[in-house]
Design a protein around this motif. Structure first.
Motif, PDB file in Angstrom:
ATOM      1  N   UNK A  57       0.848  -1.184   0.000  1.00 44.52           N
ATOM      2  CA  UNK A  57       0.000   0.000   0.000  1.00 44.52           C
ATOM      3  C   UNK A  57       0.890   1.242   0.000  1.00 44.52           C
ATOM      4  N   UNK A  58       0.369   2.324  -0.544  1.00 43.16           N
ATOM      5  CA  UNK A  58       1.080   3.610  -0.497  1.00 43.16           C
ATOM      6  C   UNK A  58       0.030   4.707  -0.532  1.00 43.16           C
ATOM      7  N   UNK A  59      -0.527   5.003   0.632  1.00 42.66           N
ATOM      8  CA  UNK A  59      -1.685   5.888   0.705  1.00 42.66           C
ATOM      9  C   UNK A  59      -1.280   7.356   0.735  1.00 42.66           C
ATOM     10  N   UNK A  60      -1.813   8.149  -0.186  1.00 41.53           N
ATOM     11  CA  UNK A  60      -1.495   9.570  -0.239  1.00 41.53           C
ATOM     12  C   UNK A  60      -2.444  10.386   0.638  1.00 41.53           C
ATOM     13  N   UNK A  61      -2.175  11.671   0.773  1.00 39.66           N
ATOM     14  CA  UNK A  61      -3.092  12.584   1.461  1.00 39.66           C
ATOM     15  C   UNK A  61      -3.302  13.806   0.578  1.00 39.66           C
ATOM     16  N   UNK A  62      -4.443  14.459   0.776  1.00 43.82           N
ATOM     17  CA  UNK A  62      -4.800  15.601  -0.076  1.00 43.82           C
ATOM     18  C   UNK A  62      -3.830  16.758   0.078  1.00 43.82           C
ATOM     19  N   UNK A  63      -3.312  16.935   1.292  1.00 45.84           N
ATOM     20  CA  UNK A  63      -2.443  18.072   1.565  1.00 45.84           C
ATOM     21  C   UNK A  63      -0.978  17.685   1.717  1.00 45.84           C
ATOM     22  N   UNK A  64      -0.656  16.439   1.397  1.00 45.47           N
ATOM     23  CA  UNK A  64       0.730  15.993   1.501  1.00 45.47           C
ATOM     24  C   UNK A  64       1.185  15.731   2.921  1.00 45.47           C
ATOM     25  N   UNK A  65       0.270  15.769   3.869  1.00 46.42           N
ATOM     26  CA  UNK A  65       0.623  15.562   5.273  1.00 46.42           C
ATOM     27  C   UNK A  65       0.893  14.090   5.555  1.00 46.42           C
ATOM     28  N   UNK A  66       1.559  13.838   6.666  1.00 47.98           N
ATOM     29  CA  UNK A  66       1.803  12.475   7.121  1.00 47.98           C
ATOM     30  C   UNK A  66       0.816  12.138   8.225  1.00 47.98           C
ATOM     31  N   UNK A  67       0.110  11.040   8.058  1.00 50.98           N
ATOM     32  CA  UNK A  67      -0.863  10.595   9.056  1.00 50.98           C
ATOM     33  C   UNK A  67      -0.349   9.312   9.706  1.00 50.98           C
TER      34      UNK A  67
END
Length: 526
Positions: free
Chosen positions: A455-465
């Motif tokens: 898996x390599x899940x992105x975020x809308x704002x480039x943040x790390x979750x």
């Protein structure tokens, strides 16, 4: 017991929740170590309970002391008495007390009831197994009574009558011990109920999960797919029909299917197995007794239509239905699909999310979320848990899954992030926002491998979750759904609901609440 359910929706679109977009027609590794907070058996964070076993025992004793006044409050007859069987206390102080009932000293079968009392001691409501008045003309049997039989009041159906309860023991044809309980009208001699108390554990050869154990019931000279351990769930063969229940699936030797779509029992094995897993998951994770929380089972129907490439939940029948796929040999009965369909019933019993717009996307996502949770809960090495929806059923004909929770847009239609047009998408595509939120909340953003899947899940704002683990994420979603969401909840409301749920469960200054906010920011729900 009377189901505590919302009024079932009459509209077909809302009542029938399908697994895939309507109209779509196309042709083993060990479990990965769990992330922190996860285990195959979900920790019941939100399960109501007393602080200790002694506190529960004391509550039962206190309730029994007050049983006479409770009977008076409930306006039971003078010959009736209550016997406390269990007491459960919710986190908000509500106390649920379960009683058995006697009449003139005789057990009343089917007379059990539950009182629901607020923290201030005020009776909120009562759930009864029967609403009939318990009264019989005489407690003297008119037919010959065997020495081993006991007199009871039968209130399991219709007008209560004096009855005789007996137990016949022996051996079933496959060598399994038999203990058959028989209830007979003490006046006419008519058999009112007869059932086998020894639940058989059949062997099922499934198409997607390997060899599995099935809870079945002995019937006559054979066996049937009736699960007496889980509310009496039954699995039926529609025989390519599209209405009714078809035929209850039966077998001679309690070994079911051959693991291929060429054997008609195989689809029933997967459906029956998936239903049992979903029931057990709800019980383990939330202390929930069945889909509607009333101890009653739904039922499953397999072999629906001809080359039907779908599966659906229909709230009007409270049942799951599965097609056989384009080749009539690839039934849509994998574990995550079964969990998905049954979870539509959970949503109908709780928030009752409208099946359109953003609320419809949340409805579909809820089923994907819990279907995924059931798959991880199963801990089945043949179908290991993952964040891919319907990966086993090959609905696209190329080995790809139906949906991806880590990056929903990989299916070619689902939304990764929220924007003002999301509500205009088909609900199977608008669900992507909530699916992505749940993945981020459970596992976090970025690259990782779980149970052999990358898996390599992105975020809308480039943040790390940073994820908090599936267990906690599941608890938050369930509490939000069952306590704070309504039929019209949209994505902004869902953020508020999950924030409140996380606060209730883990505290206003908790890392879990921070993770909820970070995950919603990651899918652009502000």
């Amino acid at each position: 017991m009377t189901p505590h359910m919302n009024t079932r929706r009459a509209a077909a679109l809302a009542a029938v929740a399908a697994m895939v977009v309507v109209g779509m027609q196309t042709g083993a590794a060990n479990a990965h170590p769990n992330t922190p907070g996860d285990s195959p058996s979900v920790s019941p964070v939100s399960t109501p309970a007393f602080s200790s076993a002694s506190a529960r025992t004391a509550a039962i004793k206190s309730a029994q002391t007050d049983a006479s006044s409770t009977a008076s409050t409930l306006k039971l007859g003078g010959k009736e008495k209550l016997i406390v069987r269990d007491v459960i206390k919710d986190a908000n102080g509500t106390v649920h007390t379960r009683y058995e009932r006697t009449y003139d000293g005789l057990p009343v079968l089917g007379g059990d009831l539950v009182t629901h009392t607020a923290a201030n001691g005020k009776l909120k409501s009562v759930t009864k197994a029967t609403t009939a008045r318990i009264s019989v003309p005489s407690t003297t049997a008119k037919i010959k009574t065997a020495a081993s039989a006991r007199k009871v009041i039968w209130a399991g159906s219709g007008t209560p009558v004096l009855a005789l309860e007996s137990v016949k023991t022996g051996v079933q044809k496959d060598g399994t011990p038999s203990r058959k309980r028989v209830i007979t009208d003490a006046t006419t001699g008519k058999v009112l109920q007869s059932y086998e108390e020894i639940e058989t554990a059949g062997v099922g050869n499934s198409q997607y999960s390997g060899k599995v154990d099935l809870t079945t019931t002995a019937s006559g000279s054979g066996f049937e797919l009736t699960d007496g351990d889980r509310g009496g769930h039954k699995t039926y063969d529609l025989n390519q029909g599209s209405s009714g229940t078809g035929s209850l699936v039966t077998d001679d030797d309690d070994t079911w299917g051959d693991g291929t779509g060429d054997d008609r029992q195989t689809a029933a094995v997967d459906a029956h197995y998936g239903a049992a897993l979903t029931w057990d998951f709800y019980k383990s994770a939330f202390g929930r007794d069945g889909i509607a929380g009333d101890g009653k089972a739904a039922y499953s129907r397999v072999h629906y239509g001809n080359a039907y490439v779908n599966a659906f939940w229909d709230d009007s029948c409270f049942c799951m239905t599965y097609g056989d796929g384009a080749d009539n040999k690839s039934a849509l009965t994998a574990v995550d699909v079964a969990g998905h369909e049954m979870s539509h019933g959970l949503t109908a019993s709780t928030a009752d999310l409208n099946y359109s717009g953003e609320s419809g996307g949340l409805n579909e996502a809820t089923s994907d979320i819990f279907g995924t949770a059931v798959e991880f809960f199963a801990d089945n090495t043949t179908d290991a848990g993952d964040y891919l929806i319907g990966e086993k059923i090959d609905i696209n004909g190329d080995g790809s899954p139906l949906r991806y929770m880590d990056e929903p847009s990989k299916d070619g239609g689902s939304a990764d992030y929220w924007d003002s047009s999301v509500g205009n998408l088909d609900v199977h595509y608008s669900s992507g926002v909530a699916n992505h939120f749940f993945y981020l909340l459970a596992e976090g953003s970025g690259a990782k491998t779980i149970n052999g899947v990358d898996y390599d899940s992105p975020t809308a704002d480039g943040s790390t979750v940073t994820g908090i683990g599936r267990d906690k994420a599941v608890q938050i979603w369930y509490k939000a759904l069952s306590e704070y969401m309504t039929s019209t909840t949209d994505y902004a409301d869902a953020r508020t609901a999950t924030e409140q749920a996380a606060t209730d469960l883990y505290g206003a200054d908790s890392a879990e609440l921070e993770a909820v906010d970070a995950a919603w920011n990651g899918v652009n729900v502000k």
